[in-house]
Enzyme design. Sequence first.
Site, short mmCIF file in Angstrom:
data_model
loop_
_atom_site.label_atom_id
_atom_site.label_comp_id
_atom_site.label_asym_id
_atom_site.label_seq_id
_atom_site.Cartn_x
_atom_site.Cartn_y
_atom_site.Cartn_z
N GLU A 61 52.13 44.98 37.27
CA GLU A 61 51.52 45.29 38.57
C GLU A 61 52.07 44.29 39.58
O GLU A 61 51.79 43.10 39.50
CB GLU A 61 49.99 45.14 38.46
CG GLU A 61 49.29 45.35 39.80
CD GLU A 61 47.79 45.03 39.73
OE1 GLU A 61 47.19 45.12 38.64
OE2 GLU A 61 47.22 44.68 40.78
N ARG A 112 50.80 41.40 48.06
CA ARG A 112 50.15 40.23 48.68
C ARG A 112 51.13 39.33 49.39
O ARG A 112 50.72 38.32 49.98
CB ARG A 112 49.44 39.40 47.60
CG ARG A 112 48.34 40.15 46.91
CD ARG A 112 47.60 39.27 45.93
NE ARG A 112 46.76 40.07 45.07
CZ ARG A 112 45.98 39.58 44.12
NH1 ARG A 112 45.93 38.28 43.91
NH2 ARG A 112 45.26 40.39 43.37
N THR A 165 47.07 45.64 44.77
CA THR A 165 46.53 45.26 46.08
C THR A 165 46.79 46.38 47.10
O THR A 165 47.16 46.15 48.24
CB THR A 165 47.04 43.89 46.57
OG1 THR A 165 47.05 42.96 45.48
CG2 THR A 165 46.14 43.32 47.65
N LYS A 204 39.50 50.00 37.36
CA LYS A 204 39.72 48.57 37.17
C LYS A 204 38.37 47.89 37.39
O LYS A 204 37.70 48.16 38.40
CB LYS A 204 40.73 48.10 38.22
CG LYS A 204 40.81 46.61 38.40
CD LYS A 204 42.08 46.27 39.13
CE LYS A 204 42.10 44.82 39.54
NZ LYS A 204 43.45 44.27 39.51
O1 LIG Z 1 43.68 41.62 39.70
C1 LIG Z 1 43.98 40.65 40.27
C2 LIG Z 1 43.42 39.35 40.12
O2 LIG Z 1 43.75 38.55 41.20
C3 LIG Z 1 43.83 38.67 38.86
O3 LIG Z 1 42.87 37.74 38.61
P1 LIG Z 1 43.18 36.42 37.80
O4 LIG Z 1 44.12 35.61 38.66
O5 LIG Z 1 41.86 35.78 37.58
O6 LIG Z 1 43.87 36.82 36.52
C1 LIG Z 2 42.77 42.47 42.61
C2 LIG Z 2 43.49 43.73 42.62
O1 LIG Z 2 43.08 44.71 42.08
C3 LIG Z 2 44.72 43.84 43.24
O2 LIG Z 2 45.10 42.93 43.95
O3 LIG Z 2 45.35 44.89 43.05
#
Ligand SMILES: O=C[C@H](O)COP(=O)(O)O
Ligand SMILES: CC(=O)C(=O)O
Length: 221
Positions: A48, A52, A76, A136
């Site tokens: 993924e 960002r 994101t 998710k």
């Molecule tokens: O899904 C995205 C999150 O920012 C990932 O979280 P994490 O950094 O705690 O693994």
């Molecule tokens: C946190 C998350 O789902 C994303 O950044 O895609």
Amino acid sequence: MTDIAKRQDSLRQTLIAAKVVPVLTIERVSDAVPLARALVAGGVCTLEITLRTAAAIDAAKAVIAEVPDAIVGIGTVLSAADFEQAHKLGARFTVSPGATPALLEAAAKSDLPLLPGVATASEIMQAREYGFDTLKFFPAEQAGGRAMLRAWGGPFPDLRVCPTGGITEANAAEWLSEPTVLAVGGSWICQASYIRAGDWAGITAMCLRTMKALSKPLSLG
Ligand SMILES: O=C[C@H](O)COP(=O)(O)O
Ligand SMILES: CC(=O)C(=O)O
């Protein structure tokens, strides 16, 4: 099966095969291809790439063009416009931290799968209204952890999730052992310090260790 049910099913199969989905924040386009190759070398092929950073779009383009074994998703995704951008890039799936009606509506009409983020029962209900039952759970640890997931199992027996947020090497196997969890996601597997240092071998080693740990039956002792 409706078209959206087929897409959700195909996303489920992608996640089950992946077991782990690294959440990538790429600051420099030049890191994208070596990073993706390091992950693939460690058996982690479903990625993924989050929107960002300013580099994200070109990074995703480079990985899609140069690392054919990588299954590239765009994360994101915050709006229908982001979703459309991911579609144009040739992403294989998309991921969002939450979900708005506009995003769910755009994704429900498209051939590109979306993994919408949820953290409450109402958000699950909203996603289901648009046909999404593969979701998710974000931020998973912070929003209630595995106890929350089990509580959702009562009203939503068909729910299947990819949890992210607070997943680590120490708890990934426990999360994956939950019957409703298809795969776990997170940044621990490709930490920013490794990417900054160009420590591709270190990232491959972490992937190999993780995939080995996740392929063992969980010890309950
Ligand atoms: O899904 C995205 C999150 O920012 C990932 O979280 P994490 O950094 O705690 O693994
Ligand atoms: C946190 C998350 O789902 C994303 O950044 O895609």
